[in-house]
Every structure is written in C-alpha cells, then in structure tokens.
Design a protein around this motif. Sequence first.
Motif, mmCIF file in Angstrom:
data_model
loop_
_atom_site.group_PDB
_atom_site.id
_atom_site.type_symbol
_atom_site.label_atom_id
_atom_site.label_comp_id
_atom_site.label_asym_id
_atom_site.label_seq_id
_atom_site.Cartn_x
_atom_site.Cartn_y
_atom_site.Cartn_z
ATOM 1 N N GLU A 1 7.909 15.528 -7.114
ATOM 2 C CA GLU A 1 7.468 16.958 -7.399
ATOM 3 C C GLU A 1 6.858 17.168 -8.396
ATOM 4 O O GLU A 1 6.852 16.449 -9.636
ATOM 5 N N LEU A 2 5.660 17.802 -8.412
ATOM 6 C CA LEU A 2 4.670 18.325 -9.299
ATOM 7 C C LEU A 2 4.904 19.757 -9.392
ATOM 8 O O LEU A 2 5.026 20.485 -8.728
ATOM 9 N N ARG A 3 4.450 20.277 -10.658
ATOM 10 C CA ARG A 3 4.787 21.636 -11.027
ATOM 11 C C ARG A 3 3.382 22.085 -11.781
ATOM 12 O O ARG A 3 2.906 21.592 -12.886
ATOM 13 N N THR B 1 5.798 24.725 -7.257
ATOM 14 C CA THR B 1 6.126 23.372 -7.008
ATOM 15 C C THR B 1 5.126 22.690 -5.751
ATOM 16 O O THR B 1 5.145 23.244 -4.595
ATOM 17 N N VAL B 2 4.534 21.631 -5.959
ATOM 18 C CA VAL B 2 3.739 20.741 -4.985
ATOM 19 C C VAL B 2 5.005 19.248 -4.683
ATOM 20 O O VAL B 2 5.302 18.711 -5.831
ATOM 21 N N PRO C 1 0.884 -1.147 -0.013
ATOM 22 C CA PRO C 1 0.033 -0.137 0.082
ATOM 23 C C PRO C 1 0.922 1.199 0.076
ATOM 24 O O PRO C 1 1.843 1.496 0.532
ATOM 25 N N LEU C 2 0.468 2.235 -0.804
ATOM 26 C CA LEU C 2 0.961 3.572 -0.945
ATOM 27 C C LEU C 2 0.403 4.490 0.083
ATOM 28 O O LEU C 2 -0.817 4.745 0.098
ATOM 29 N N ILE C 3 1.137 5.218 0.907
ATOM 30 C CA ILE C 3 0.648 6.167 1.734
ATOM 31 C C ILE C 3 1.383 7.629 1.438
ATOM 32 O O ILE C 3 2.498 7.672 1.650
ATOM 33 N N LEU C 4 0.618 8.363 1.191
ATOM 34 C CA LEU C 4 1.060 10.031 1.038
ATOM 35 C C LEU C 4 1.158 10.434 2.110
ATOM 36 O O LEU C 4 -0.079 10.715 2.692
ATOM 37 N N ASN C 5 2.409 10.558 2.833
ATOM 38 C CA ASN C 5 2.314 11.241 4.160
ATOM 39 C C ASN C 5 1.874 12.641 4.375
ATOM 40 O O ASN C 5 1.553 13.096 5.238
ATOM 41 N N ASN C 6 2.359 13.520 3.446
ATOM 42 C CA ASN C 6 2.447 14.721 3.521
ATOM 43 C C ASN C 6 2.405 15.365 2.060
ATOM 44 O O ASN C 6 3.238 14.900 1.272
ATOM 45 N N ILE C 7 1.915 16.490 1.835
ATOM 46 C CA ILE C 7 2.202 17.193 0.529
ATOM 47 C C ILE C 7 2.455 18.602 0.902
ATOM 48 O O ILE C 7 1.401 19.329 1.644
ATOM 49 N N THR C 8 3.218 19.184 0.221
ATOM 50 C CA THR C 8 3.552 20.679 0.632
ATOM 51 C C THR C 8 3.752 21.522 -0.678
ATOM 52 O O THR C 8 3.904 20.758 -1.750
ATOM 53 N N SER C 9 3.231 22.882 -0.557
ATOM 54 C CA SER C 9 3.512 23.562 -1.786
ATOM 55 C C SER C 9 4.331 24.790 -1.568
ATOM 56 O O SER C 9 4.705 24.890 -0.459
#
Length: 147
Positions: free
Chosen positions: A130-132, A117-118, A71-79
Amino acid sequence: MKKIAAFVVLSGIAFMLVNCSGSEKKTETKNGDIKLPVFTLTDSSSYDFGTIQEGEIVEHVFYFKNDGPYPLILNNITSSCGCTTPEWPREPISPNAASSIKVRFNSKGKSGPQVKTVTVYANTDPAYSELRLRGIVNAAPKPEAAK
C-alpha cells in the motif's frame, strides 16, 4: 458405528493438518533463497502533500526496485477513490532494476483532511503493498450570492 465414523473423520482432519504444516514454503528453495520478485520502495510508502486549495491536483512519484531474482510484474494498482489515479509500468521489471509509480490526486470536490490509499498488486509475497497520499484540502471559497 458413530464412534468409528467420528474417529475416521477426525483422523482425516488431523492427517491433513499435519501434511499442510509440514510442507516447505513454495516461495523458498531448500537453501532459503527467495523464488519471487521483491517490491522494495526506495523512499517512503507515504507522501504528505501538505495543505492545498480545493481543485488543485497533486502528483507524486513513488520509486521502487525489484530486489528479487525474478522479474517483477505489477498486475494491477487500485485506488481508494476515483479522485486518485495511478500510472505504473506494464512491462516486467528485471531483477535489480528500478522503476516508479506516479499517483495523481484531484482535490476537486474534496475538503478537509485527506488520506488516499493506492494498493499495488504484484507477483510478490505478500501479494500487495500500500502507498498513501495524505494532506489537508482547504475548501474553495463559496461564491457570493447576487444582490
């Protein structure tokens, strides 16, 4: 006596280096199978929203899949700034399951070329992706002074 102490210290350092480099990666089994989830984007990691007027809000959804066996867990996402807001699933994503991350950019008070950037932190290797969002924001017209 100093030579002996230096030899002991250098021997200890050499032993630690050899010991660390000879160990197997913790993320792989002996047959090479990855033991971590794999965050795979199903589209681009960058979205060009083109040219917008200052004050407009842009939304984009980044779609991804867990290509790993766990299982994939997205711990946090920051911008990179407060003008960019991510929304992501809080529950684990099962192996081979797909999900998405919605990113909202508020251009109020922004003008000119923009690159936001996210950063997605997850239980993967590497530990982040990273996402942009990028584009150009035309400045809002200045109100004319009262005559």
